[in-house]
Design an enzyme around this catalytic site. Structure first.
Site, PDB file in Angstrom:
ATOM      1  N   PHE A 114      23.083  -1.318   4.543  1.00 16.37           N
ATOM      2  CA  PHE A 114      21.705  -0.904   4.278  1.00 16.37           C
ATOM      3  C   PHE A 114      21.064  -1.971   3.387  1.00 16.37           C
ATOM      4  CE2 PHE A 114      18.488   1.667   2.025  1.00 16.37           C
ATOM      5  CZ  PHE A 114      17.865   2.268   3.104  1.00 16.37           C
ATOM      6  N   ASP A 185      30.390   2.023  -0.208  1.00 17.88           N
ATOM      7  CA  ASP A 185      29.179   2.832  -0.224  1.00 17.88           C
ATOM      8  C   ASP A 185      29.393   3.986   0.758  1.00 17.88           C
ATOM      9  OD1 ASP A 185      26.672   3.980   0.197  1.00 17.88           O
ATOM     10  OD2 ASP A 185      25.640   2.117  -0.327  1.00 17.88           O
ATOM     11  N   ARG A 357      18.031   7.680  16.164  1.00 18.60           N
ATOM     12  CA  ARG A 357      19.194   8.103  15.392  1.00 18.60           C
ATOM     13  C   ARG A 357      19.229   9.629  15.270  1.00 18.60           C
ATOM     14  NH1 ARG A 357      20.156   6.299   9.130  1.00 18.60           N
ATOM     15  NH2 ARG A 357      18.314   7.597   8.844  1.00 18.60           N
TER      16      ARG A 357
HETATM   17  C1  LIG Z   1      20.374   5.884   1.963  1.00 17.06           C
HETATM   18  C2  LIG Z   1      21.025   4.632   1.473  1.00 17.06           C
HETATM   19  C3  LIG Z   1      20.597   3.992   0.291  1.00 17.06           C
HETATM   20  C4  LIG Z   1      19.399   4.492  -0.466  1.00 17.06           C
HETATM   21  O1  LIG Z   1      19.457   4.140  -1.812  1.00 17.06           O
HETATM   22  P1  LIG Z   1      18.556   4.927  -2.882  1.00 17.06           P
HETATM   23  O2  LIG Z   1      18.662   4.115  -4.104  1.00 17.06           O
HETATM   24  O3  LIG Z   1      19.119   6.309  -2.998  1.00 17.06           O
HETATM   25  O4  LIG Z   1      17.164   4.989  -2.339  1.00 17.06           O
HETATM   26  C5  LIG Z   1      21.314   2.888  -0.157  1.00 17.06           C
HETATM   27  N1  LIG Z   1      22.369   2.418   0.534  1.00 17.06           N
HETATM   28  C6  LIG Z   1      22.792   2.995   1.688  1.00 17.06           C
HETATM   29  C7  LIG Z   1      23.964   2.437   2.415  1.00 17.06           C
HETATM   30  C8  LIG Z   1      22.111   4.100   2.204  1.00 17.06           C
HETATM   31  O5  LIG Z   1      22.494   4.656   3.354  1.00 17.06           O
END
Ligand SMILES: *Cc1c(COP(=O)(O)O)cnc(C)c1O
Length: 398
Positions: A114, A185, A357
Site C-alpha cells: 500500500f 503489515d 475489489r
Molecule cells: C489500509 C492500509 C493503510 C492505511 O493506513 P492509515 O494510516 O490507517 O490510513 C496502510 N497500509 C496498508 C497496507 C493498508 O492496507
C-alpha cells in the site's frame, strides 16, 4: 467459540438488502457499538470526567485491547499496543528496526504494498539521510531480493489490490538467515484469517482495526513487537505515554518496559470503545473455522463470476493458500462497473487502474449473498448496465 457463522450477521447493523463486500476497507457497525460509545460518552466522560482515566481504566486500554487483538494475530501476551494510525505504526516499527540493525541501510518492500507504507519509508529515509534507501521489487521477487544488504523487510502480507498473500513463515525465515529484521503489515490479515506472528518468528507487525476488525472510521492501529526485542526497540516517536513513568513528568525520555513503549500520546478512548464492542464478537470467533468459511465464499464467488462474466479477468490467486479474504477482477471499465453494482446494492470498491475489489467476511456474508452478488454482476455485464456517463464520474474516494 463461534464456528457457525449463520448467527453472527445479527450482531451487525447492515442496511436492509445491501450486500456489503467492502468490510475489508471499512468494516460494518457492530450492533452493540453505538450503545457502548454512548455509555463511554455519558457515563465515563460525562460523569467520571478526569477520574475516568483511573476509574474506567482508560489509561490501560491501549494494552488491554492489544491483548484481545493478540489472539487474532498469534502474538504473545502484552506484545501489542494500540494507538495512532497504521501509517504512524509503520514508521515506528521501521525506525526501531533500522536502529537495531546498524550497518545496514536498506528497507526492502514490494510494489504490491500500500503506498502509504512506501511513503512513510521514503520520509524516514530522507530524515535519516546518508545512504538510507527503500528498495522496491516485484512481489514475486521478494524472497530472492533478501540478501546481506537488507536491514529490514517491510511487507504487507496481503496485497490490497489483488488479495495475493505472501508466505510469512518463508520470508521471515529467509530474512533472519540473511541477518535482516521483518515488519509485517497485517492491514488485510487481522480478522481475515489466523495469523501466526510468534510461530513465524516475526520481529515487528502493525495493522489497522477499521477494516476486518470493525472499529469504525479512524479506529486506532496496533503495533506488535516480539518479546525478545521489546526492551531493545527504541521508539523514534518518543511520546509521554510511552514513557516509563508518564506522571513523573521527567524532562528526559525513558522508554516504558515492553511493547507499551510504542504508545505515543493520549489514546482515542471513544474509538477504543467502538473497537471493544467489535472485539466482544471477535473474542468468540474460531479463526480456523473463519478461514474455512472465508475460502468457501471466495471460491464460490470466483467460480460464479468466471462462469457468467467472461470479460472479467481474475486478479486474485486461484490457489486458496495464496490469497487473503478478498477477490479482485480486472476490467478496463472497472470504475463504471463498480458504480453500477453499488447503485444496485452490491458494495465493493475500485482500485486504480482497473481493479474491482470484493471483500468477504463470513461474520456477515454467506453463500446466499455471494450468489445474489454474482447474479447482479452478471446482469450488469451482460446488459452493459455500467455503460453510462454517470458511472464514469470519479468521486474523491473510489
Ligand atoms: C489500509 C492500509 C493503510 C492505511 O493506513 P492509515 O494510516 O490507517 O490510513 C496502510 N497500509 C496498508 C497496507 C493498508 O492496507
Amino acid at each position: 467459540m463461534t464456528t457457525d457463522f449463520t448467527q453472527t450477521r445479527a450482531l451487525f447493523d447492515l442496511p436492509q438488502g445491501m450486500i456489503y463486500l467492502d468490510g475489508n476497507s471499512l468494516g460494518p457497525l457492530p450492533s452493540a457499538a453505538a450503545a457502548r460509545v454512548a455509555a463511554t460518552v455519558t457515563q465515563e466522560w460525562g460523569q467520571l470526567l478526569i477520574t475516568a482515566w483511573n476509574k474506567a481504566g482508560w489509561m490501560d486500554k491501549p494494552m488491554a485491547v492489544g491483548n484481545r487483538i493478540a489472539r487474532l494475530i498469534g502474538a504473545e501476551p502484552d506484545s501489542v499496543a494500540m494507538g495512532d494510525t497504521l501509517s504512524i505504526k509503520v514508521y515506528q516499527a521501521l525506525a526501531s528496526a533500522l536502529e537495531m540493525n546498524p550497518g545496514r541501510k536498506v528497507i526492502l518492500s514490494d510494489s504490491g504494498n500500500f503506498p502509504s507504507d512506501l511513503y512513510m519509508a521514503q520520509g524516514l529515509c530522507r530524515t535519516l539521510g546518508a545512504g538510507y534507501e527503500l528498495r522496491v521489487v516485484e512481489p514475486e521477487a521478494v524472497l530472492e531480493a533478501i540478501d546481506e544488504s537488507i536491514a529490514v523487510t517491510m511487507i504487507t502480507e496481503v496485497d490490497y489490490r489483488t488479495g495475493r498473500k505472501h508466505d510469512m513463515a518463508a520470508i521471515t525465515a529467509r530474512a533472519h538467515e540473511k541477518g535482516a529484521l521483518t515488519i509485517w503489515d497485517l492491514a488485510h490479515s487481522a480478522g481475515a484469517f489466523p495469523v501466526e506472528l510468534a510461530k513465524c518468528g516475526a520481529d515487528f507487525a502493525c495493522g489497522c482495526t477499521y477494516k476486518y476488525l470493525n472499529s469504525g472510521p479512524g479506529g486506532p492501529a496496533f503495533i506488535y513487537v516480539a518479546p525478545r526485542h521489546q526492551d531493545r526497540a527504541r521508539p523514534a516517536l518518543s511520546g509521554w505515554q510511552g514513557h516509563d513513568a508518564p506522571f513523573a513528568f521527567d524532562l528526559d525520555y525513558r522508554p516504558a518496559r515492553g511493547a507499551e513503549r510504542m504508545r505515543v500520546g493520549t489514546p482515542p478512548i471513544l474509538q477504543l470503545a467502538a473497537l471493544e464492542a467489535s472485539l466482544d464478537i471477535w473474542d468468540r470467533v474460531d479463526m480456523v473455522a473463519l478461514r474455512a468459511a472465508s475460502l468457501a465464499l471466495t471460491d464460490r464467488f470466483i467460480a460464479g463470476v468466471e462462469a457468467t462474466c467472461p470479460t472479467l479477468t481474475l486478479a486474485t490467486p486461484r490457489d486458496p493458500a495464496s490469497r487473503g479474504s478478498q477477490v479482485s477482477f480486472r476490467h478496463p471499465e472497472g470504475y463504471a462497473i463498480m458504480q453500477a453494482l453499488i447503485a444496485r446494492g452490491v458494495i465493493g470498491d475500485f482500485r486504480a487502474p482497473d481493479i474491482l475489489r470484493f471483500g468477504f467476511t463470513p461474520l456477515f456474508i454467506g453463500a446466499e449473498e455471494v450468489d445474489r452478488a454474482v447474479a447482479i454482476l452478471a446482469e450488469v455485464m451482460a446488459k452493459s448496465l455500467w455503460d453510462t456517463p454517470a458511472y464514469r464520474t470519479r468521486a474523491k474516494v473510489t
